[in-house]
Design a protein around this motif. Structure first.
Motif, PDB file in Angstrom:
ATOM      1  N   ASP A  25       0.818  -1.216   0.000  1.00 25.98           N
ATOM      2  CA  ASP A  25       0.000   0.000   0.000  1.00 25.98           C
ATOM      3  C   ASP A  25       0.853   1.269   0.000  1.00 25.98           C
ATOM      4  OD1 ASP A  25      -2.433  -1.421   0.062  1.00 25.98           O
ATOM      5  OD2 ASP A  25      -2.267  -1.663   2.241  1.00 25.98           O
ATOM      6  N   GLY A  26       2.184   1.109  -0.031  1.00 21.89           N
ATOM      7  CA  GLY A  26       3.076   2.268  -0.025  1.00 21.89           C
ATOM      8  C   GLY A  26       3.352   2.824   1.348  1.00 21.89           C
ATOM      9  N   ILE A  27       3.033   2.058   2.381  1.00 25.76           N
ATOM     10  CA  ILE A  27       3.220   2.516   3.752  1.00 25.76           C
ATOM     11  C   ILE A  27       4.513   1.933   4.316  1.00 25.76           C
ATOM     12  CG2 ILE A  27       2.259   2.454   6.088  1.00 25.76           C
ATOM     13  CD1 ILE A  27      -0.520   2.255   4.695  1.00 25.76           C
ATOM     14  N   PRO A  28       5.393   2.798   4.847  1.00 29.57           N
ATOM     15  CA  PRO A  28       6.628   2.280   5.430  1.00 29.57           C
ATOM     16  C   PRO A  28       6.321   1.505   6.717  1.00 29.57           C
ATOM     17  CG  PRO A  28       6.473   4.651   5.773  1.00 29.57           C
ATOM     18  CD  PRO A  28       5.303   4.248   4.922  1.00 29.57           C
ATOM     19  N   ILE A  29       6.769   0.260   6.759  1.00 30.11           N
ATOM     20  CA  ILE A  29       6.481  -0.570   7.931  1.00 30.11           C
ATOM     21  C   ILE A  29       7.706  -0.786   8.818  1.00 30.11           C
ATOM     22  CG2 ILE A  29       4.488  -1.727   6.914  1.00 30.11           C
ATOM     23  CD1 ILE A  29       6.333  -4.088   6.283  1.00 30.11           C
ATOM     24  N   ARG A  30       8.870  -0.451   8.264  1.00 24.89           N
ATOM     25  CA  ARG A  30      10.100  -0.576   9.035  1.00 24.89           C
ATOM     26  C   ARG A  30      11.138   0.339   8.407  1.00 24.89           C
ATOM     27  NH1 ARG A  30      13.040  -6.129  10.512  1.00 24.89           N
ATOM     28  NH2 ARG A  30      14.319  -5.250  12.143  1.00 24.89           N
TER      29      ARG A  30
END
Length: 97
Positions: A25-30
Motif C-alpha cells: 500500500d506504499g506505507i513504510p512498515i520498518r
C-alpha cells in the motif's frame, strides 16, 4: 537467518545511510530513517517503481522488474521490489574528483 539479522546486516555495510521497508500500500512498515524522510522515500519510490514496473511490462508482458538502482550526486538508491514489499536502501555515493 531471521529478518532482524538481515536488516542489521544491511545497515552495517559501509556507506548505508538508511533502509525503508514499504508494504504493497506504499506505507513504510520498518525503517532506520527519521519519520518524515521515511514517508517521503516510501511515497516517491513506490510511485517510481510502479512506473518502472509498468514500463518493463509494456515492453514485454512476460517480464517483470526484479531490481532498480538509481545513482545521484549524493546517494545511490537500491530497490528490491517484491509482490508484497519494497526494500529500499539508501547509501552514500562517492565520486572521484
Amino acid at each position: 537467518m531471521s529478518d532482524q539479522v538481515e536488516f542489521t546486516s544491511i545497515t552495517q555495510n559501509e556507506g548505508v545511510e538508511g533502509i525503508v521497508v514499504v508494504n504493497s500500500d506504499g506505507i513504510p512498515i520498518r525503517s532506520t530513517l527519521e519519520d518524515d524522510l521515511k514517508v517521503k522515500y516510501a511515497s516517491l519510490i513506490t510511485q517510481l517503481i510502479s512506473k518502472a514496473r509498468s514500463a518493463v511490462k509494456n515492453i514485454d508482458k512476460e517480464n517483470d522488474l526484479t531490481f532498480f538502482r538509481m545513482r545521484t550526486k549524493m546517494h545511490e538508491i537500491l530497490v528490491a521490489p517484491d509482490k508484497e514489499y519494497l526494500l529500499i536502501v539508501i547509501q552514500k555515493t562517492t565520486f572521484d574528483k
